[in-house]
Design an enzyme around this catalytic site. Structure first.
Site, short mmCIF file in Angstrom:
data_model
loop_
_atom_site.label_atom_id
_atom_site.label_comp_id
_atom_site.label_asym_id
_atom_site.label_seq_id
_atom_site.Cartn_x
_atom_site.Cartn_y
_atom_site.Cartn_z
N GLU A 33 0.82 -1.21 0.00
CA GLU A 33 0.00 0.00 0.00
C GLU A 33 0.86 1.26 0.00
O GLU A 33 0.50 2.26 -0.62
CB GLU A 33 -0.96 0.00 1.19
CG GLU A 33 -2.09 -1.03 1.08
CD GLU A 33 -2.97 -0.82 -0.14
OE1 GLU A 33 -3.02 0.29 -0.68
OE2 GLU A 33 -3.62 -1.80 -0.57
N TYR A 116 -7.04 6.09 3.15
CA TYR A 116 -7.15 4.94 2.26
C TYR A 116 -6.26 3.78 2.73
O TYR A 116 -6.72 2.63 2.82
CB TYR A 116 -6.78 5.32 0.82
CG TYR A 116 -6.62 4.10 -0.06
CD1 TYR A 116 -7.73 3.41 -0.53
CD2 TYR A 116 -5.35 3.60 -0.36
CE1 TYR A 116 -7.60 2.26 -1.29
CE2 TYR A 116 -5.21 2.45 -1.12
CZ TYR A 116 -6.34 1.79 -1.58
OH TYR A 116 -6.20 0.65 -2.32
N ASP A 134 -10.59 5.23 -2.71
CA ASP A 134 -9.58 5.87 -3.55
C ASP A 134 -10.24 6.30 -4.86
O ASP A 134 -11.47 6.33 -4.97
CB ASP A 134 -8.41 4.93 -3.79
CG ASP A 134 -8.79 3.72 -4.64
OD1 ASP A 134 -10.00 3.49 -4.85
OD2 ASP A 134 -7.88 3.00 -5.09
#
Length: 353
Positions: A33, A116, A134
């Site tokens: 991520e 996010y 997102d």
């Protein structure tokens, strides 16, 4: 229609096979991520595999030097991500062994972890019912629900969060989030959509009304491009070593290493370059040996590399003062330090790596 059931069934048969999805290891999801914050999946995979090979767990990452972490990240860009990821690992080392924050509200407290990323980790690894919103989410739900609100407004973001929470699969929030990610990345794309393969097309507002490319509504303020001019000074000492220093400027290259530099807001003539190099470093510059343009967010860097020679001893007071923050490394040590991409290209041009 059961929205979540349809997309989860689609996901089970059509999901992208990504290395960090092989299990629910929070460290693997964390690294992926961080990399995906500013990087496309296709490029991130190679770096992710190398990063995990070098730092297979949080403990190994926490023990590493910053320059080692940045070296593995070298070429991926936006190096602040690597610095924040390293900082996260070091902070967790202070906690009881095996500790990893599980809740969205805990994760978001750490630098570099935004809404996010926190939601993605909390839902995928720990089944917390929280939407990982997102660009894919905004695009898909704007089209599906026919929402013409500007997605950049705080009010619209609250609407999205409320609506998506109601539609989420409460038993499989992580799979739900990943299903939306993959639908947005492969079918409901910004351009060249593949609506006829979409599992929810019959209920989609934009598909039924022919408004696919009208949504989402963005309020994009185009920023002007800034031009910067970098003049790097390659000073080779005794034909074996050259000068570098760590960059501390608060920009995307913070923490990387570079040659002595003259930076300008305008393009300089060769005479102006030589004068500034002499004024700052008391070194005579010979000629331009390499040049490259490097584009970063809203900036174009015009970079030239100059070959220079020292007409005074390295031990002279003037040289020591002008190169006070620099140190010498040999060609063999290049692999130990992280450099901005233009300097790596210079090394390749000079056949040093």
């Amino acid at each position: 229609m059961d929205f979540s059931k349809k997309i989860i069934n689609w996901y089970k048969n059509n999901h992208r096979k990504l290395p960090w999805r092989e299990n629910k290891n929070p460290y693997y999801i964390l690294v992926s991520e961080f990399m995906l914050q500013q990087t496309k999946v296709s490029k991130a995979i190679k770096y992710y595999l190398h990063f995990i090979q070098k730092f297979p767990n949080l403990e190994k990452l926490a023990q590493a030097e910053e320059k080692s972490v940045l070296k593995v990240w070298e070429g991926l860009g936006y190096y602040k991500r690597a610095i924040n990821l390293h900082s996260f690992a070091k902070k967790l080392r202070e906690k009881p062994m095996g500790f990893f924050p599980k809740k969205y509200k805990e994760l978001i407290k750490y630098k570099g972890i935004g809404p996010y990323t926190a939601a993605a980790i909390a839902s995928i690894c720990f089944d917390e019912v929280v939407p990982a919103i997102d660009g894919n989410f905004y695009r898909l739900f704007s089209r599906y629900l026919g929402l013409y609100n500007k997605i950049t407004s705080i009010f619209t973001k609250k609407i999205f969060r409320t609506v998506i929470l109601k539609m989420m699969d409460k038993k499989n929030p992580g799979i739900f989030n990943q299903a939306i990610m993959d639908l947005g990345a492969t079918l409901c794309t910004p351009k060249k959509v593949k609506c006829f393969l979409c599992p929810i097309k019959l209920y989609c507002f934009s598909f039924k009304n022919g408004t696919i490319y009208e949504l989402p509504v963005k309020n994009i303020i185009k920023k002007s491009t800034k031009n910067r001019f970098f003049y790097y000074i390659f000073i080779c000492y005794n034909s074996k070593k050259f000068f570098i220093k760590k960059r501390f400027n608060k920009d995307i290259w913070k923490g990387l290493y570079e040659f002595p530099l003259i930076e300008s807001k305008k393009c300089l003539t060769i005479l102006e370059i030589r004068n500034q190099i002499w004024k700052k470093y008391k070194i005579f510059s010979e000629n331009i040996i390499y040049q490259v343009k490097h584009k970063i967010t809203n900036q174009i860097l015009s970079i030239q590399f100059l070959n220079c020679k020292m007409i005074q001893s390295i031990q002279s007071i003037q040289i020591k003062k002008s190169l006070n923050n620099f140190f010498l490394i040999s060609h063999k040590k290049i692999c130990e330090y992280p450099f901005p991409n233009p300097i790596t290209l210079f090394f390749k041009h000079e056949r040093m790596i």
